[in-house]
Motif scaffolding. Structure first.
Motif, PDB file in Angstrom:
ATOM      1  N   LYS A 143      -0.795  11.460  65.257  1.00 22.04           N
ATOM      2  CA  LYS A 143      -0.224  11.036  63.941  1.00 22.04           C
ATOM      3  C   LYS A 143       0.324   9.741  64.007  1.00 22.04           C
ATOM      4  O   LYS A 143       0.706   9.364  65.160  1.00 22.04           O
ATOM      5  N   GLU A 144      -0.010   8.697  63.163  1.00 18.95           N
ATOM      6  CA  GLU A 144       0.592   7.395  63.276  1.00 18.95           C
ATOM      7  C   GLU A 144       1.245   6.969  61.994  1.00 18.95           C
ATOM      8  O   GLU A 144       0.664   7.397  60.687  1.00 18.95           O
ATOM      9  N   PRO A 145       2.406   6.497  61.890  1.00 20.44           N
ATOM     10  CA  PRO A 145       3.160   6.019  60.615  1.00 20.44           C
ATOM     11  C   PRO A 145       2.794   4.939  60.119  1.00 20.44           C
ATOM     12  O   PRO A 145       2.465   3.759  60.845  1.00 20.44           O
ATOM     13  N   TYR A 146       2.801   4.834  58.934  1.00 15.62           N
ATOM     14  CA  TYR A 146       2.717   3.352  58.071  1.00 15.62           C
ATOM     15  C   TYR A 146       3.728   3.307  57.204  1.00 15.62           C
ATOM     16  O   TYR A 146       4.251   4.104  56.638  1.00 15.62           O
ATOM     17  N   VAL A 147       3.981   1.844  56.960  1.00 15.40           N
ATOM     18  CA  VAL A 147       4.745   1.524  55.741  1.00 15.40           C
ATOM     19  C   VAL A 147       4.250   0.156  55.166  1.00 15.40           C
ATOM     20  O   VAL A 147       3.922  -0.707  55.622  1.00 15.40           O
ATOM     21  N   ASN A 148       3.992   0.515  53.848  1.00 12.08           N
ATOM     22  CA  ASN A 148       3.397  -0.643  53.085  1.00 12.08           C
ATOM     23  C   ASN A 148       2.061  -1.092  53.682  1.00 12.08           C
ATOM     24  O   ASN A 148       1.774  -2.246  53.702  1.00 12.08           O
ATOM     25  N   GLY A 149       1.190  -0.171  54.123  1.00 13.75           N
ATOM     26  CA  GLY A 149      -0.262  -0.409  54.878  1.00 13.75           C
ATOM     27  C   GLY A 149      -0.149  -1.001  56.086  1.00 13.75           C
ATOM     28  O   GLY A 149      -1.321  -1.072  56.648  1.00 13.75           O
ATOM     29  N   VAL A 150       0.966  -1.069  56.828  1.00 10.67           N
ATOM     30  CA  VAL A 150       0.985  -1.293  57.887  1.00 10.67           C
ATOM     31  C   VAL A 150       1.691  -0.577  58.942  1.00 10.67           C
ATOM     32  O   VAL A 150       2.634   0.165  58.846  1.00 10.67           O
ATOM     33  N   LYS A 151       1.168  -0.349  60.177  1.00 11.48           N
ATOM     34  CA  LYS A 151       1.657   0.876  61.242  1.00 11.48           C
ATOM     35  C   LYS A 151       3.164   0.172  61.708  1.00 11.48           C
ATOM     36  O   LYS A 151       3.378  -0.799  61.964  1.00 11.48           O
ATOM     37  N   ASN A 152       3.795   1.199  61.446  1.00 11.48           N
ATOM     38  CA  ASN A 152       5.418   0.950  61.538  1.00 11.48           C
ATOM     39  C   ASN A 152       5.891   2.347  62.260  1.00 11.48           C
ATOM     40  O   ASN A 152       6.010   3.048  61.469  1.00 11.48           O
ATOM     41  N   GLY A 153       6.561   2.436  63.425  1.00 10.10           N
ATOM     42  CA  GLY A 153       7.128   3.553  63.926  1.00 10.10           C
ATOM     43  C   GLY A 153       6.346   3.966  65.253  1.00 10.10           C
ATOM     44  O   GLY A 153       5.652   3.317  65.790  1.00 10.10           O
ATOM     45  N   ILE A 154       6.645   5.382  65.466  1.00 10.02           N
ATOM     46  CA  ILE A 154       5.989   5.853  66.868  1.00 10.02           C
ATOM     47  C   ILE A 154       5.005   6.791  66.432  1.00 10.02           C
ATOM     48  O   ILE A 154       4.802   7.737  65.775  1.00 10.02           O
ATOM     49  N   GLN A 155       3.798   6.317  67.259  1.00  4.22           N
ATOM     50  CA  GLN A 155       2.596   7.131  66.987  1.00  4.22           C
ATOM     51  C   GLN A 155       2.331   8.095  68.136  1.00  4.22           C
ATOM     52  O   GLN A 155       3.069   7.766  69.283  1.00  4.22           O
ATOM     53  N   GLU A 156       2.155   9.376  67.976  1.00  2.00           N
ATOM     54  CA  GLU A 156       2.005  10.377  68.959  1.00  2.00           C
ATOM     55  C   GLU A 156       0.643  10.833  68.989  1.00  2.00           C
ATOM     56  O   GLU A 156       0.032  11.239  68.106  1.00  2.00           O
ATOM     57  N   THR A 157       0.428  11.389  70.136  1.00  2.00           N
ATOM     58  CA  THR A 157      -0.794  12.103  70.409  1.00  2.00           C
ATOM     59  C   THR A 157      -0.435  13.244  70.990  1.00  2.00           C
ATOM     60  O   THR A 157       0.591  13.472  71.854  1.00  2.00           O
ATOM     61  N   TYR A 158      -1.302  14.385  71.061  1.00  2.00           N
ATOM     62  CA  TYR A 158      -0.998  15.625  71.493  1.00  2.00           C
ATOM     63  C   TYR A 158      -2.078  16.506  72.335  1.00  2.00           C
ATOM     64  O   TYR A 158      -3.408  15.949  71.775  1.00  2.00           O
ATOM     65  N   PHE A 159      -1.664  17.208  73.016  1.00  2.00           N
ATOM     66  CA  PHE A 159      -3.001  17.910  73.871  1.00  2.00           C
ATOM     67  C   PHE A 159      -3.293  19.303  72.768  1.00  2.00           C
ATOM     68  O   PHE A 159      -2.446  19.977  72.375  1.00  2.00           O
ATOM     69  N   ARG A 160      -4.545  19.244  72.290  1.00  2.00           N
ATOM     70  CA  ARG A 160      -4.953  20.245  71.682  1.00  2.00           C
ATOM     71  C   ARG A 160      -4.837  21.650  72.024  1.00  2.00           C
ATOM     72  O   ARG A 160      -4.753  22.584  71.230  1.00  2.00           O
ATOM     73  N   ASN A 161      -4.963  21.954  73.346  1.00  2.00           N
ATOM     74  CA  ASN A 161      -4.871  23.103  73.833  1.00  2.00           C
ATOM     75  C   ASN A 161      -3.665  23.887  73.959  1.00  2.00           C
ATOM     76  O   ASN A 161      -3.389  25.065  73.915  1.00  2.00           O
ATOM     77  N   THR A 162      -2.383  22.873  73.867  1.00  2.00           N
ATOM     78  CA  THR A 162      -1.040  23.493  73.968  1.00  2.00           C
ATOM     79  C   THR A 162      -0.397  22.778  72.821  1.00  2.00           C
ATOM     80  O   THR A 162       0.746  23.352  72.712  1.00  2.00           O
ATOM     81  N   GLY A 163      -0.736  21.643  72.356  1.00  2.00           N
ATOM     82  CA  GLY A 163       0.179  21.189  71.341  1.00  2.00           C
ATOM     83  C   GLY A 163       1.312  20.246  71.721  1.00  2.00           C
ATOM     84  O   GLY A 163       1.879  19.776  71.356  1.00  2.00           O
ATOM     85  N   ASN A 164       1.476  20.190  73.254  1.00  2.00           N
ATOM     86  CA  ASN A 164       2.389  19.307  73.868  1.00  2.00           C
ATOM     87  C   ASN A 164       2.046  17.938  73.603  1.00  2.00           C
ATOM     88  O   ASN A 164       0.908  17.414  73.417  1.00  2.00           O
ATOM     89  N   ILE A 165       3.257  17.252  73.740  1.00  2.00           N
ATOM     90  CA  ILE A 165       3.022  15.639  73.544  1.00  2.00           C
ATOM     91  C   ILE A 165       2.300  15.190  74.658  1.00  2.00           C
ATOM     92  O   ILE A 165       2.377  15.392  75.741  1.00  2.00           O
ATOM     93  N   ARG A 166       1.319  14.183  74.301  1.00  2.00           N
ATOM     94  CA  ARG A 166       0.337  13.525  75.112  1.00  2.00           C
ATOM     95  C   ARG A 166       0.792  11.963  75.474  1.00  2.00           C
ATOM     96  O   ARG A 166       0.931  11.352  76.436  1.00  2.00           O
TER      97      ARG A 166
END
Length: 253
Positions: A143-166
């Motif tokens: 998941k990645e955050p946008y504000v007015n069409g521009v990426k701003n904030g913390i993008q996060e990826t996750y392990f799909r088999n556990t849901g833990n933060i990657r």
């Protein structure tokens, strides 16, 4: 070899305003989790946005499937429009729902059957909120955050088999600026780097914790020597970049 011309650092700047029918970006290739797919699961890591748009217009909203299968193309979920991304049109930099003349506010959805695979949040025709990728099982991949069409904030990826933060990667004005953190599947920290305005050291990792790519970014673009490794940790290739363009490339295998 496709250039990493979005810069792995500015990485998703090229995605701003991008249609879900565009091909997978270099950052998606690098950041989205890779795990052995299970039955009825979608391999997010090689997903091309829009590739899995089905012939149906069904949108899964938690309703009984037999009720949804009447061919709904647009629904409201918690008061927000949920629209099949196949109806998305971009005109003069703004997103619309089909031929509507009002810039879109709501969420465009890419589907596999009746399951959400990918979503984009809009307000007044511009990305505001999140782009999110899911497995068919419903787990979040990125998941990645946008504000007015521009990426701003913390993008996060996750392990799909556990849901833990990657990974956690901070963006300011579309460029990586701040901490870049990578974790193993048990929550342990693999690395922590700091970039300013897209400049600094970059590493990405395979799901097993081994390094996938490493090099340096300058102004959001790869510069100098970049090394790419296999999932077994073997050096696969060495690429020399200048301002994001490939100067030379040597394959080890």
């Amino acid at each position: 070899m496709k250039k990493i011309n979005i810069g792995i650092g500015i990485i998703l700047l090229a995605l701003v305003g991008c249609s879900a029918l565009d091909k997978q970006s270099e950052e998606e290739r690098i950041l989205l989790p890779t795990v052995t797919p299970k039955a009825h699961d979608v391999k997010i890591s090689t997903m091309i946005e829009g590739e899995f748009i089905p012939q149906t217009d069904i949108i899964h909203t938690g309703q009984n499937v037999s009720q949804v299968e009447t061919g709904i193309t647009e629904v409201k979920l918690n008061g927000i429009d949920q629209v099949n991304i196949g109806y998305k049109q971009v005109r003069n930099g703004l997103a619309y729902n089909g031929k509507s003349t009002t810039p879109f506010t709501g969420t465009f959805v890419t589907l596999v059957g009746v399951h959400k695979l990918y979503t984009e949040d809009y307000k007044n025709g511009k990305l505001n909120g999140y782009k999110m990728w899911f497995s068919e099982a419903g787990r979040t991949g990125m998941k990645e955050p946008y504000v007015n069409g521009v990426k701003n904030g913390i993008q996060e990826t996750y392990f799909r088999n556990t849901g833990n933060i990657r990974s956690r990667i901070n963006y300011v004005g579309g460029r990586i600026s701040g901490e870049v953190e990578w974790y193993d599947n048990y929550g342990g920290i693999l690395s922590k780097e700091y970039l300013k305005n897209g400049t600094g050291p970059w590493k990405s990792y395979w799901d097993n914790g081994k390094i996938k790519d490493k090099g340096n970014l300058v102004g959001g673009l790869p510069n100098g020597e970049w090394r790419t490794y296999t999932q077994k940790g073997e050096l696969e290739k060495i690429t020399i970049y200048k301002n994001g363009s490939t100067v030379s490339q040597e394959w080890m295998k």
